[in-house]
Scaffold this active site. Structure first.
Site, PDB file in Angstrom:
ATOM      1  N   TYR A 117     -10.118   6.248 -11.238  1.00 53.28           N
ATOM      2  CA  TYR A 117      -9.901   6.897  -9.941  1.00 53.28           C
ATOM      3  C   TYR A 117      -9.640   8.400 -10.079  1.00 53.28           C
ATOM      4  O   TYR A 117      -9.138   9.010  -9.145  1.00 53.28           O
ATOM      5  CB  TYR A 117      -8.665   6.308  -9.231  1.00 53.28           C
ATOM      6  CG  TYR A 117      -8.476   4.829  -9.260  1.00 53.28           C
ATOM      7  CD1 TYR A 117      -9.306   3.988  -8.513  1.00 53.28           C
ATOM      8  CD2 TYR A 117      -7.431   4.257  -9.978  1.00 53.28           C
ATOM      9  CE1 TYR A 117      -9.097   2.617  -8.507  1.00 53.28           C
ATOM     10  CE2 TYR A 117      -7.211   2.886  -9.970  1.00 53.28           C
ATOM     11  CZ  TYR A 117      -8.057   2.078  -9.237  1.00 53.28           C
ATOM     12  OH  TYR A 117      -7.848   0.734  -9.224  1.00 53.28           O
ATOM     13  N   PRO A 154       4.285  -5.360  -0.993  1.00 61.00           N
ATOM     14  CA  PRO A 154       4.259  -4.128  -1.775  1.00 61.00           C
ATOM     15  C   PRO A 154       4.014  -4.399  -3.263  1.00 61.00           C
ATOM     16  O   PRO A 154       4.514  -5.381  -3.814  1.00 61.00           O
ATOM     17  CB  PRO A 154       5.662  -3.545  -1.575  1.00 61.00           C
ATOM     18  CG  PRO A 154       6.525  -4.729  -1.271  1.00 61.00           C
ATOM     19  CD  PRO A 154       5.644  -5.785  -0.650  1.00 61.00           C
ATOM     20  N   GLY A 155       3.233  -3.540  -3.887  1.00 63.02           N
ATOM     21  CA  GLY A 155       2.989  -3.652  -5.325  1.00 63.02           C
ATOM     22  C   GLY A 155       3.435  -2.374  -6.015  1.00 63.02           C
ATOM     23  O   GLY A 155       4.550  -2.264  -6.532  1.00 63.02           O
ATOM     24  N   ARG A 156       2.558  -1.371  -5.958  1.00 65.10           N
ATOM     25  CA  ARG A 156       2.795  -0.095  -6.637  1.00 65.10           C
ATOM     26  C   ARG A 156       4.177   0.484  -6.351  1.00 65.10           C
ATOM     27  O   ARG A 156       4.855   0.961  -7.256  1.00 65.10           O
ATOM     28  CB  ARG A 156       1.721   0.892  -6.180  1.00 65.10           C
ATOM     29  CG  ARG A 156       1.738   2.220  -6.899  1.00 65.10           C
ATOM     30  CD  ARG A 156       0.832   3.240  -6.185  1.00 65.10           C
ATOM     31  NE  ARG A 156      -0.460   2.690  -5.833  1.00 65.10           N
ATOM     32  CZ  ARG A 156      -1.528   2.742  -6.615  1.00 65.10           C
ATOM     33  NH1 ARG A 156      -1.466   3.343  -7.782  1.00 65.10           N
ATOM     34  NH2 ARG A 156      -2.681   2.208  -6.229  1.00 65.10           N
ATOM     35  N   GLY A 214       0.755  -1.235   0.000  1.00 62.39           N
ATOM     36  CA  GLY A 214       0.000   0.000   0.000  1.00 62.39           C
ATOM     37  C   GLY A 214       0.788   1.289   0.000  1.00 62.39           C
ATOM     38  O   GLY A 214       0.211   2.364  -0.138  1.00 62.39           O
ATOM     39  N   CYS A 222     -14.686   5.690 -27.378  1.00 58.33           N
ATOM     40  CA  CYS A 222     -15.965   6.388 -27.425  1.00 58.33           C
ATOM     41  C   CYS A 222     -16.588   6.484 -26.041  1.00 58.33           C
ATOM     42  O   CYS A 222     -17.623   5.872 -25.760  1.00 58.33           O
ATOM     43  CB  CYS A 222     -16.895   5.671 -28.384  1.00 58.33           C
ATOM     44  SG  CYS A 222     -16.158   5.599 -30.014  1.00 58.33           S
TER      45      CYS A 222
HETATM   46  C1  LIG Z   1      -3.249  -4.741  -3.925  1.00 55.16           C
HETATM   47  C2  LIG Z   1      -2.755  -5.430  -2.729  1.00 55.16           C
HETATM   48  C3  LIG Z   1      -1.435  -5.236  -2.311  1.00 55.16           C
HETATM   49  C4  LIG Z   1      -0.498  -4.256  -2.977  1.00 55.16           C
HETATM   50  O1  LIG Z   1      -0.935  -2.959  -2.842  1.00 55.16           O
HETATM   51  P1  LIG Z   1       0.003  -1.755  -3.388  1.00 55.16           P
HETATM   52  O2  LIG Z   1      -0.771  -0.549  -3.051  1.00 55.16           O
HETATM   53  O3  LIG Z   1       0.143  -1.964  -4.840  1.00 55.16           O
HETATM   54  O4  LIG Z   1       1.278  -1.856  -2.657  1.00 55.16           O
HETATM   55  C5  LIG Z   1      -0.998  -5.963  -1.233  1.00 55.16           C
HETATM   56  N1  LIG Z   1      -1.797  -6.842  -0.591  1.00 55.16           N
HETATM   57  C6  LIG Z   1      -3.078  -7.046  -0.970  1.00 55.16           C
HETATM   58  C7  LIG Z   1      -3.900  -8.028  -0.236  1.00 55.16           C
HETATM   59  C8  LIG Z   1      -3.594  -6.343  -2.043  1.00 55.16           C
HETATM   60  O5  LIG Z   1      -4.862  -6.535  -2.400  1.00 55.16           O
END
Ligand SMILES: *Cc1c(COP(=O)(O)O)cnc(C)c1O
Length: 427
Positions: free
Chosen positions: A327, A285-287, A247, A353
């Site tokens: 968003y 972590p993702g983003r 997150g 469109c």
């Molecule tokens: C989407 C998600 C993440 C990653 O969130 P980021 O904001 O991209 O870091 C981690 N854990 C869970 C369970 C998620 O759904």
């Protein structure tokens, strides 16, 4: 030649008037591969990972890349080789990890709607942990595991009811969200889990939202998690790992999220103060690992000046870059070759469109048809959310390393799109 970095984008810089990613001139990539084109910097991804690794030096931690941010096989492979595990949310995600050489035992499976078939396949593969999101899911998982003569390793996802102060669609740890098990019910759920023959409790987990730019929500959530760990262990159920989710936000437009190492310095101080500093930790972590490693390159098709608005129509659209439409998200948009003329104000829009098909509102740009633009911060939740709306093929993807480039995904053709479809019998 002067080199000028863009704010928040350490791997992107103008050299003279040409935009580069690492040592690759982006306009050269367009000549070879066309537009729209996603370009990711390997060093940007690895340096984002390194910030976490620095923060965790000397601790027991497994970093599980939340692959829904960017599930390209080449990206998964890179993180697998760097030692990461993976946070998945579907059986398809798991197949991608395994195809890219990730280890099953480092996979954690999140999501509120796991099917029995997905559970079965994940148990067969031997994943590390199911992050269970409801009492009903817990019962079904136990049943599925028992039918295979197995016990499913489980952590319960806690909904700690803290406000991550982000966009409502990416806030996940509030009472009104569909995710996790309410704080007040968590101990009871662990007690139930401990009685289920198909369940083996291994951890606890939370994830409070995405694009979080402040420390307080994390610190609050950590306190609540540790209160729960104490209560669960007091009830006689040991918790081996604490998974703190993902997150952490990135800088899209002057946002100032704490750097990963600084945030974790504070969180680890809290863990230490409460005697949990030597626990096995996990994060998802993702983003923050991929978002600012990517750009989407696009060509200006037409300029359409108007009475109220000037429209700059580009060949990328909401099917490639869904975040603005979904968003109202902001992405910086910059030229690949800067012009000397004075800028005008443009709404940058795609060919789809829908009036929601915009990429940027009121942007100051000096542009002409045929110019190339880069949409920045496009490494996360862009290609992973791309669609074929308006029969648009999904873009190609390139990974850059130094002056080397590698095509990691070919542009989708119309034949690719139509492959699964079946015409009516012509009677
Ligand atoms: C989407 C998600 C993440 C990653 O969130 P980021 O904001 O991209 O870091 C981690 N854990 C869970 C369970 C998620 O759904």
């Amino acid at each position: 030649m002067t080199s000028q970095n863009l704010p928040g984008q350490p791997h992107i810089a103008y050299r003279g008037n040409e935009l580069f990613s690492e040592d690759v001139r982006l306009s050269d990539l367009v000549k070879e591969h066309g537009t729209p084109l996603f370009v990711y910097s390997k060093s940007a991804m690895l340096s984002a990972l390194a910030a976490y690794q620095r923060g965790f030096a000397g601790r027991k931690v497994q970093i599980c890349y939340a692959m829904k941010a960017n599930p390209a096989l080449g990206v998964i492979q890179l993180f697998a080789q760097a030692g990461c595990g993976f946070d998945i949310v579907s059986g398809g995600d798991m197949d991608r990890v395994l195809a890219a050489g990730g280890q099953a035992e480092k996979i954690i499976f999140s999501g509120v709607g796991k099917t029995r078939a997905e559970m079965r396949r994940a148990l067969e593969a031997g994943i590390g942990c199911f992050n269970v999101e409801s009492e009903a899911e817990l019962e079904v998982l136990s049943e599925v595991a028992l039918s295979m003569g197995l016990r499913a390793p489980v952590s319960i996802r806690v909904n700690p009811n803290v406000d991550p102060m982000t966009h409502p669609y990416i806030s996940t740890g509030l009472k009104g969200n569909k995710f996790g098990i309410a704080h007040e019910r968590v101990v009871r759920t662990y007690q139930r889990a401990a009685t289920l023959a198909g369940i083996r409790v291994v951890g606890i987990d939370c994830h409070i939202g995405s694009q979080i730019t402040q420390e307080e929500p994390y610190l609050d959530a950590m306190d609540r998690m540790l209160d729960l760990v104490e209560a669960i262990e007091a009830a006689g159920i040991p918790i081996q790992h604490i998974d703190f989710g993902g997150g952490l936000g990135i800088d899209y437009n002057g946002d100032t999220p704490p750097p990963a190492d600084r945030l974790w310095e504070k969180l680890l101080a809290k863990l230490d103060a409460r005697g949990f500093g030597q626990r096995q930790l996990m994060i998802e972590p993702g983003r923050s690992l991929v978002g600012n490693a990517g750009v989407c390159l696009t060509e200006v098709l037409y300029l359409k000046p108007g009475e109220q608005k000037n429209f700059c129509i580009i060949d990328a659209a909401m099917n490639d870059l869904p975040r603005p439409a979904m968003y109202q998200a902001f992405h910086q948009i910059v030229p690949l070759q800067s012009r000397a003329e004075a800028p005008a104000t443009w709404d940058v829009v795609g060919p789809i469109c829908e009036s929601g098909d915009w990429i940027g509102h009121d942007r100051a740009l000096a542009v002409q048809p045929g110019d190339l633009l880069a949409v920045l911060s496009a490494g996360a939740y862009c290609m992973s959310m791309a669609s074929n709306y308006n029969s648009r093929g999904r873009a190609a993807e390139i990974l850059v390393e130094g002056n080397q480039t590698r095509l990691i995904r070919q542009r989708e053709t119309i034949a690719d799109q139509m492959r699964q479809e079946i015409l009516l019998l012509n009677k």
